[in-house]
Write an enzyme that holds these catalytic residues in place. Structure first.
Site, PDB file in Angstrom:
ATOM      1  CG  MET A 135       5.619  -4.157  -5.046  1.00 56.55           C
ATOM      2  SD  MET A 135       6.303  -2.746  -5.675  1.00 56.55           S
ATOM      3  CE  MET A 135       6.907  -1.863  -4.325  1.00 56.55           C
ATOM      4  CG  HIS A 161       3.038  -7.977   2.743  1.00 50.80           C
ATOM      5  ND1 HIS A 161       4.208  -7.656   3.185  1.00 50.80           N
ATOM      6  CD2 HIS A 161       2.465  -7.036   1.719  1.00 50.80           C
ATOM      7  CE1 HIS A 161       4.557  -6.711   2.390  1.00 50.80           C
ATOM      8  NE2 HIS A 161       3.671  -6.349   1.611  1.00 50.80           N
ATOM      9  CG  ASP A 176       1.097   1.317   0.946  1.00 51.88           C
ATOM     10  OD1 ASP A 176       1.942   2.267   1.487  1.00 51.88           O
ATOM     11  OD2 ASP A 176       1.417   0.333   1.190  1.00 51.88           O
ATOM     12  CB  SER A 228       8.996  -4.293   2.391  1.00 50.51           C
ATOM     13  OG  SER A 228       7.765  -4.967   2.208  1.00 50.51           O
TER      14      SER A 228
END
Ligand code: PAF
Length: 280
Positions: A32, A39, A152, A188
């Site tokens: 996102m 990432h 996650d 983030s």
């Protein structure tokens, strides 16, 4: 070189068709945006494994159960493209909402069981949003491999389940959580922390590590949890959504550790919800 950015599904498919014709493998890193080292480590893993690498950036409205959270979610697209430069990804796919949810879109994917607990219990609808967008990104990119962070972890298990259940021909690869030097899991959302809160944030991981050591010495969650929660709250967190030990595959609640078990936590620090998990 900054990777080309594609904003339409037609444009994406025109490129992947050429790659497919050349029998090249495609790896996708769904994000996102607001990219951080976590990432980038996924993009590097994809680069090492696949002929072609696509990073997708789409702030998926369907997985936000709170409108303020969606509004405040950091959007840093130009920076994101620059950060990916050194990794040499082949394409950044930044679809507009109409490329993912065109008029009349009416399908929701629900993964039962795995989504009842942890973040599923406190963020109603969140995993339906994830489980609806992720297969779309898989099918739109026609990737052979998909890379997700263990940060996650519940999401990773949900994605594995749906890819298997829907016979999507993709291998889902989980990659280790990347941490700041003080132990805070990269996210983030860390960008939303004030300097004062940022100093307090690593307590969550610290407490989890101490719990892990105690569990390995035979302690039970029943005995450890009250004190651990008190420490997190005392450090300045306002609320704890969960602090639990669960099986690594079925995510079933445990009191004592067993092979594959993980500690999962979600807690609020000055209005920012932080999550983390570690293997025991
Ligand atoms: O982990 C994320 O950033 C999102 O949940 C994902 C997988 C990109 C789906 O929107």
């Amino acid at each position: 070189m900054i990777a080309p950015i594609e904003q339409t599904l037609a444009g994406l498919r025109a490129r992947t068709a050429l790659w497919r014709r050349a029998y090249e493998t495609i790896g996708v890193v769904p994000t996102m945006g607001a990219l951080h080292q976590g990432h980038l480590s996924l993009a590097r893993a994809a680069r090492a494994r696949c002929d072609r690498v696509i990073v997708t950036i789409f702030v998926n409205p369907k997985q936000f159960n709170n409108p303020d959270d969606l509004e405040n979610y950091p959007r840093t697209e130009e920076d994101d493209a620059r950060k990916l430069e050194s990794i040499g990804v082949d394409l950044i796919y930044v679809p507009g909402p109409d490329q993912i949810y065109p008029d009349g879109f009416a399908t929701t994917v629900t993964v039962a069981g795995l989504t009842d607990m942890l973040c599923g219990a406190t963020r109603p609808g969140h995993f339906d949003g994830v489980a609806t967008v992720v297969p779309k990104l898989f099918l739109q990119t026609s990737a052979d491999f998909a890379f997700f962070g263990e940060k996650d972890y519940q999401q990773l298990q949900v994605v594995r389940r749906l890819a298997a259940d829907l016979d999507i021909p993709i291998e889902v690869i989980g990659c280790p959580t990347i941490r700041e030097e003080d132990g805070l899991a990269m996210s983030s959302r860390n960008l939303l922390l004030s300097d004062r809160s940022r100093i307090k944030a690593p307590v969550l991981a610290e407490v989890m590590e101490e719990m892990r050591d105690a569990l390995l010495s035979g302690a039970t969650m029943g005995a450890l949890t009250p004190d651990a929660k008190a420490r997190i709250l005392h450090a300045g967190f306002s609320d704890i959504d969960y602090l639990e030990l669960r099986g690594g595959e079925d995510l079933q609640l445990l009191n004592q550790t067993k092979p594959g078990a993980r500690i999962f936590a979600a807690a609020w620090l000055a209005g920012v919800r932080l999550i983390d998990n570690i293997a025991v």
